[in-house]
Design a protein around this motif. Structure first.
Motif, PDB file in Angstrom:
ATOM      1  N   SER A   1       0.821  -1.205   0.000  1.00 23.79           N
ATOM      2  CA  SER A   1       0.000   0.000   0.000  1.00 23.79           C
ATOM      3  C   SER A   1       0.859   1.261   0.000  1.00 23.79           C
ATOM      4  O   SER A   1       0.364   2.339  -0.324  1.00 23.79           O
ATOM      5  CB  SER A   1      -0.949   0.001   1.203  1.00 23.79           C
ATOM      6  OG  SER A   1      -0.200  -0.119   2.401  1.00 23.79           O
ATOM      7  N   THR A   2       2.136   1.116   0.348  1.00 24.31           N
ATOM      8  CA  THR A   2       3.025   2.277   0.358  1.00 24.31           C
ATOM      9  C   THR A   2       4.338   1.934  -0.336  1.00 24.31           C
ATOM     10  O   THR A   2       4.715   0.766  -0.456  1.00 24.31           O
ATOM     11  CB  THR A   2       3.343   2.748   1.798  1.00 24.31           C
ATOM     12  OG1 THR A   2       4.100   1.729   2.459  1.00 24.31           O
ATOM     13  CG2 THR A   2       2.078   3.047   2.586  1.00 24.31           C
ATOM     14  N   LYS A   3       5.029   2.982  -0.762  1.00 20.74           N
ATOM     15  CA  LYS A   3       6.347   2.798  -1.385  1.00 20.74           C
ATOM     16  C   LYS A   3       7.319   2.193  -0.372  1.00 20.74           C
ATOM     17  O   LYS A   3       8.132   1.340  -0.705  1.00 20.74           O
ATOM     18  CB  LYS A   3       6.889   4.132  -1.903  1.00 20.74           C
ATOM     19  CG  LYS A   3       6.090   4.695  -3.048  1.00 20.74           C
ATOM     20  CD  LYS A   3       6.628   6.062  -3.454  1.00 20.74           C
ATOM     21  CE  LYS A   3       5.789   6.671  -4.557  1.00 20.74           C
ATOM     22  NZ  LYS A   3       6.286   7.993  -4.933  1.00 20.74           N
ATOM     23  N   LYS A   4       7.202   2.619   0.864  1.00 15.45           N
ATOM     24  CA  LYS A   4       8.074   2.096   1.916  1.00 15.45           C
ATOM     25  C   LYS A   4       7.904   0.590   2.061  1.00 15.45           C
ATOM     26  O   LYS A   4       8.891  -0.142   2.178  1.00 15.45           O
ATOM     27  CB  LYS A   4       7.762   2.793   3.249  1.00 15.45           C
ATOM     28  CG  LYS A   4       8.589   2.283   4.405  1.00 15.45           C
ATOM     29  CD  LYS A   4       8.179   2.912   5.719  1.00 15.45           C
ATOM     30  CE  LYS A   4       8.963   2.262   6.839  1.00 15.45           C
ATOM     31  NZ  LYS A   4       8.465   2.587   8.150  1.00 15.45           N
ATOM     32  N   ASP A   5       6.665   0.112   2.035  1.00 15.31           N
ATOM     33  CA  ASP A   5       6.408  -1.326   2.144  1.00 15.31           C
ATOM     34  C   ASP A   5       7.075  -2.089   1.000  1.00 15.31           C
ATOM     35  O   ASP A   5       7.669  -3.149   1.201  1.00 15.31           O
ATOM     36  CB  ASP A   5       4.906  -1.616   2.142  1.00 15.31           C
ATOM     37  CG  ASP A   5       4.212  -1.161   3.412  1.00 15.31           C
ATOM     38  OD1 ASP A   5       4.909  -0.918   4.427  1.00 15.31           O
ATOM     39  OD2 ASP A   5       2.972  -1.045   3.385  1.00 15.31           O
ATOM     40  N   ALA A   6       6.975  -1.547  -0.213  1.00 16.04           N
ATOM     41  CA  ALA A   6       7.565  -2.209  -1.378  1.00 16.04           C
ATOM     42  C   ALA A   6       9.091  -2.249  -1.267  1.00 16.04           C
ATOM     43  O   ALA A   6       9.716  -3.281  -1.539  1.00 16.04           O
ATOM     44  CB  ALA A   6       7.141  -1.490  -2.653  1.00 16.04           C
ATOM     45  N   VAL A   7       9.694  -1.156  -0.859  1.00 16.76           N
ATOM     46  CA  VAL A   7      11.148  -1.110  -0.725  1.00 16.76           C
ATOM     47  C   VAL A   7      11.619  -2.056   0.374  1.00 16.76           C
ATOM     48  O   VAL A   7      12.585  -2.808   0.199  1.00 16.76           O
ATOM     49  CB  VAL A   7      11.629   0.338  -0.455  1.00 16.76           C
ATOM     50  CG1 VAL A   7      13.101   0.372  -0.082  1.00 16.76           C
ATOM     51  CG2 VAL A   7      11.376   1.213  -1.674  1.00 16.76           C
ATOM     52  N   GLU A   8      10.924  -2.069   1.508  1.00 14.95           N
ATOM     53  CA  GLU A   8      11.308  -2.965   2.595  1.00 14.95           C
ATOM     54  C   GLU A   8      11.162  -4.431   2.188  1.00 14.95           C
ATOM     55  O   GLU A   8      12.000  -5.265   2.543  1.00 14.95           O
ATOM     56  CB  GLU A   8      10.491  -2.671   3.851  1.00 14.95           C
ATOM     57  CG  GLU A   8      10.922  -1.393   4.537  1.00 14.95           C
ATOM     58  CD  GLU A   8      10.129  -1.094   5.800  1.00 14.95           C
ATOM     59  OE1 GLU A   8       9.102  -1.762   6.051  1.00 14.95           O
ATOM     60  OE2 GLU A   8      10.547  -0.186   6.535  1.00 14.95           O
ATOM     61  N   ALA A   9      10.130  -4.765   1.419  1.00 13.23           N
ATOM     62  CA  ALA A   9       9.954  -6.142   0.949  1.00 13.23           C
ATOM     63  C   ALA A   9      11.108  -6.528   0.027  1.00 13.23           C
ATOM     64  O   ALA A   9      11.615  -7.652   0.086  1.00 13.23           O
ATOM     65  CB  ALA A   9       8.620  -6.290   0.228  1.00 13.23           C
ATOM     66  N   GLY A  10      11.533  -5.607  -0.823  1.00 17.45           N
ATOM     67  CA  GLY A  10      12.672  -5.875  -1.701  1.00 17.45           C
ATOM     68  C   GLY A  10      13.948  -6.096  -0.916  1.00 17.45           C
ATOM     69  O   GLY A  10      14.736  -6.999  -1.238  1.00 17.45           O
ATOM     70  N   LEU A  11      14.157  -5.315   0.123  1.00 18.17           N
ATOM     71  CA  LEU A  11      15.350  -5.481   0.964  1.00 18.17           C
ATOM     72  C   LEU A  11      15.307  -6.807   1.713  1.00 18.17           C
ATOM     73  O   LEU A  11      16.325  -7.498   1.840  1.00 18.17           O
ATOM     74  CB  LEU A  11      15.473  -4.308   1.940  1.00 18.17           C
ATOM     75  CG  LEU A  11      15.743  -2.946   1.293  1.00 18.17           C
ATOM     76  CD1 LEU A  11      15.686  -1.839   2.344  1.00 18.17           C
ATOM     77  CD2 LEU A  11      17.072  -2.937   0.573  1.00 18.17           C
ATOM     78  N   ARG A  12      14.115  -7.191   2.202  1.00 15.83           N
ATOM     79  CA  ARG A  12      13.979  -8.486   2.877  1.00 15.83           C
ATOM     80  C   ARG A  12      14.274  -9.639   1.914  1.00 15.83           C
ATOM     81  O   ARG A  12      14.918 -10.622   2.274  1.00 15.83           O
ATOM     82  CB  ARG A  12      12.576  -8.648   3.469  1.00 15.83           C
ATOM     83  CG  ARG A  12      12.406  -7.963   4.814  1.00 15.83           C
ATOM     84  CD  ARG A  12      11.108  -8.378   5.504  1.00 15.83           C
ATOM     85  NE  ARG A  12       9.926  -7.952   4.777  1.00 15.83           N
ATOM     86  CZ  ARG A  12       9.386  -6.741   4.860  1.00 15.83           C
ATOM     87  NH1 ARG A  12       9.934  -5.833   5.650  1.00 15.83           N
ATOM     88  NH2 ARG A  12       8.301  -6.434   4.172  1.00 15.83           N
ATOM     89  N   LEU A  13      13.816  -9.505   0.675  1.00 12.63           N
ATOM     90  CA  LEU A  13      14.067 -10.531  -0.335  1.00 12.63           C
ATOM     91  C   LEU A  13      15.567 -10.682  -0.592  1.00 12.63           C
ATOM     92  O   LEU A  13      16.082 -11.799  -0.662  1.00 12.63           O
ATOM     93  CB  LEU A  13      13.334 -10.197  -1.636  1.00 12.63           C
ATOM     94  CG  LEU A  13      13.571 -11.145  -2.799  1.00 12.63           C
ATOM     95  CD1 LEU A  13      13.086 -12.547  -2.467  1.00 12.63           C
ATOM     96  CD2 LEU A  13      12.882 -10.623  -4.044  1.00 12.63           C
ATOM     97  N   LEU A  14      16.279  -9.578  -0.712  1.00  7.00           N
ATOM     98  CA  LEU A  14      17.729  -9.641  -0.917  1.00  7.00           C
ATOM     99  C   LEU A  14      18.428 -10.317   0.256  1.00  7.00           C
ATOM    100  O   LEU A  14      19.322 -11.147   0.068  1.00  7.00           O
ATOM    101  CB  LEU A  14      18.298  -8.237  -1.128  1.00  7.00           C
ATOM    102  CG  LEU A  14      18.021  -7.600  -2.478  1.00  7.00           C
ATOM    103  CD1 LEU A  14      18.439  -6.136  -2.468  1.00  7.00           C
ATOM    104  CD2 LEU A  14      18.740  -8.352  -3.570  1.00  7.00           C
TER     105      LEU A  14
END
Length: 82
Positions: A22-35
């Motif tokens: 729902s937010t850009k922050k959520d998307a960025v944090e999910a990408g960092l968790r994936l890495l």
């Protein structure tokens, strides 16, 4: 931690559509968790063939055993029955 970064708009839009963000922050944090998760998987895969898994799990769950050293006192041969 507050950080200001410039992110490719098309890439961020694609990431937002790929997940339930729902937010850009959520998307960025999910990408960092994936890495971080992928790095952990690589570390686990590097252990392939170096650990021995016992077939009989302990009561608390599966157990990992380290391989036994190839050196040391040899076992006496088993006595043969007549």
């Amino acid at each position: 931690m507050r950080t200001n970064i410039v992110i490719d708009d098309e890439l961020l839009d694609a990431a937002m559509k790929a997940g339930p963000f729902s937010t850009k922050k959520d998307a960025v944090e999910a990408g960092l968790r994936l890495l971080a998760r992928q790095a952990a998987y690589r570390e686990i895969l590097a252990l392939r063939g170096k650990l021995r898994w016992d077939d009989a799990p302990k009561a608390a769950g599966l157990m990992v055993s380290e391989p036994r050293p190839a050196y040391g006192a040899a076992k006496a041969p088993a006595k043969r029955r007549k």
